[in-house]
Motif scaffolding. Structure first.
Motif, short mmCIF file in Angstrom:
data_model
loop_
_atom_site.label_atom_id
_atom_site.label_comp_id
_atom_site.label_asym_id
_atom_site.label_seq_id
_atom_site.Cartn_x
_atom_site.Cartn_y
_atom_site.Cartn_z
N ILE A 1 24.00 -21.54 -0.09
CA ILE A 1 23.36 -20.74 -1.12
C ILE A 1 23.66 -21.39 -2.46
O ILE A 1 24.83 -21.53 -2.84
N ILE A 2 22.62 -21.83 -3.15
CA ILE A 2 22.80 -22.39 -4.48
C ILE A 2 22.88 -21.22 -5.47
O ILE A 2 22.00 -20.37 -5.49
N LEU A 3 23.94 -21.19 -6.26
CA LEU A 3 24.11 -20.15 -7.28
C LEU A 3 24.33 -20.86 -8.61
O LEU A 3 25.38 -21.46 -8.84
N LEU B 1 26.54 -32.44 -2.83
CA LEU B 1 27.30 -31.69 -1.84
C LEU B 1 26.38 -31.07 -0.80
O LEU B 1 26.68 -31.09 0.40
N ASN B 2 25.25 -30.55 -1.24
CA ASN B 2 24.30 -29.97 -0.29
C ASN B 2 23.81 -31.03 0.69
O ASN B 2 23.73 -30.78 1.90
N VAL C 1 33.35 -20.48 -1.82
CA VAL C 1 32.76 -20.54 -3.16
C VAL C 1 33.16 -21.86 -3.78
O VAL C 1 34.36 -22.20 -3.83
N VAL C 2 32.16 -22.61 -4.25
CA VAL C 2 32.43 -23.93 -4.86
C VAL C 2 31.82 -23.93 -6.26
O VAL C 2 30.60 -23.97 -6.42
N ASP C 3 32.69 -23.85 -7.27
CA ASP C 3 32.23 -23.74 -8.65
C ASP C 3 33.37 -24.18 -9.56
O ASP C 3 34.51 -23.75 -9.37
N ILE D 1 28.66 -20.92 -1.03
CA ILE D 1 27.98 -20.59 -2.29
C ILE D 1 28.35 -21.67 -3.29
O ILE D 1 29.52 -21.81 -3.66
N ILE D 2 27.35 -22.44 -3.72
CA ILE D 2 27.61 -23.69 -4.44
C ILE D 2 26.91 -23.71 -5.79
O ILE D 2 25.72 -23.40 -5.89
#
Length: 222
Positions: free
Chosen positions: A83-85, A69-70, A9-11, A56-57
């Motif tokens: 997965i873009i969130l 990053l993607n 998870v990257v947030d 999950i980015i």
């Protein structure tokens, strides 16, 4: 599908990231490997040997944002399903992220079950497009509201069997399911999928779906 899915998870929103981490760890067969507050921190984790199946980015992050990053992950770690969130529902942004290789795009107000479904689907099939994403992709083509199947304008030659395989890919079927539906071997289906990818010039299963949408080869059912 593999028995355990390694997830990152990257947030940069601490409470949201930490809450999402707790949720992921509560799901059978999901393993939270790392949670990062930014793109560079995640890149560092990967370079130090962190093995991830699904990332999950978020899009809005200081330093290396989700868009950057993607792109980095697609170029250097293409096996990771992104997965873009995010809180952004802009159709142009959705289309941009999918075109740039993201396996799925979700809004932060999605429910738990949709997130679980998405993670499982991107591991199983390589992508997951919900109705919001499909509508964005449809609108991005600036075509008629009702799409009709036609291969007259397709720039490559697609065989009848390849069309059958492509149609089932767009219905979220994996190789085993397609083989059962068409009474063919899994190896034969893998061959047709590889042929389609080579002809179209894409790199992912999601690219096949984007191609089918662009040339009206499927009915999105929207």
């Amino acid at each position: 599908m593999k028995s355990e899915i390694n997830i990152a998870v990257v947030d940069d929103q601490n409470l949201f990231r930490q809450s999402l981490a707790i949720l992921i760890n509560s799901i059978n067969d999901f393993k939270l490997v790392t949670e990062c507050s930014g793109g560079q921190e995640f890149i560092d984790a990967l370079q130090n040997g962190c093995e991830i199946d699904v990332a999950i980015i978020d899009l809005d992050m200081p330093g290396i944002n989700g868009i950057e990053l993607n792109k980095y992950l697609q170029a250097n770690y293409p096996a990771i399903k992104v997965i873009i969130l995010t809180g952004h529902a802009n159709e142009m942004l959705i289309t941009q992220m999918i075109n740039n290789g993201a396996a799925s795009y979700l809004m932060k107000n999605c429910d738990k079950n949709e997130l679980i479904t998405t993670i499982e689907a991107v591991v199983k099939n390589g992508f997951y497009f919900n109705n919001e994403v499909k509508m964005a992709l449809k609108n991005s083509t600036n075509q008629r509201n009702i799409l009709t199947k036609s291969i007259s304008n397709v720039p490559i030659k697609i065989t009848r069997r390849e069309m059958q395989v492509l149609d089932l890919i767009c219905k979220d079927r994996n190789n085993n399911e397609i083989a059962d539906s068409l009474y063919l071997s899994v190896r034969t289906i893998e061959g047709h999928r590889t042929s389609l990818i080579n002809k179209i010039g894409c790199h992912t299963t999601a690219g096949l779906v984007l191609f089918a949408i662009k040339y009206h080869l499927i009915d999105l059912g929207l």
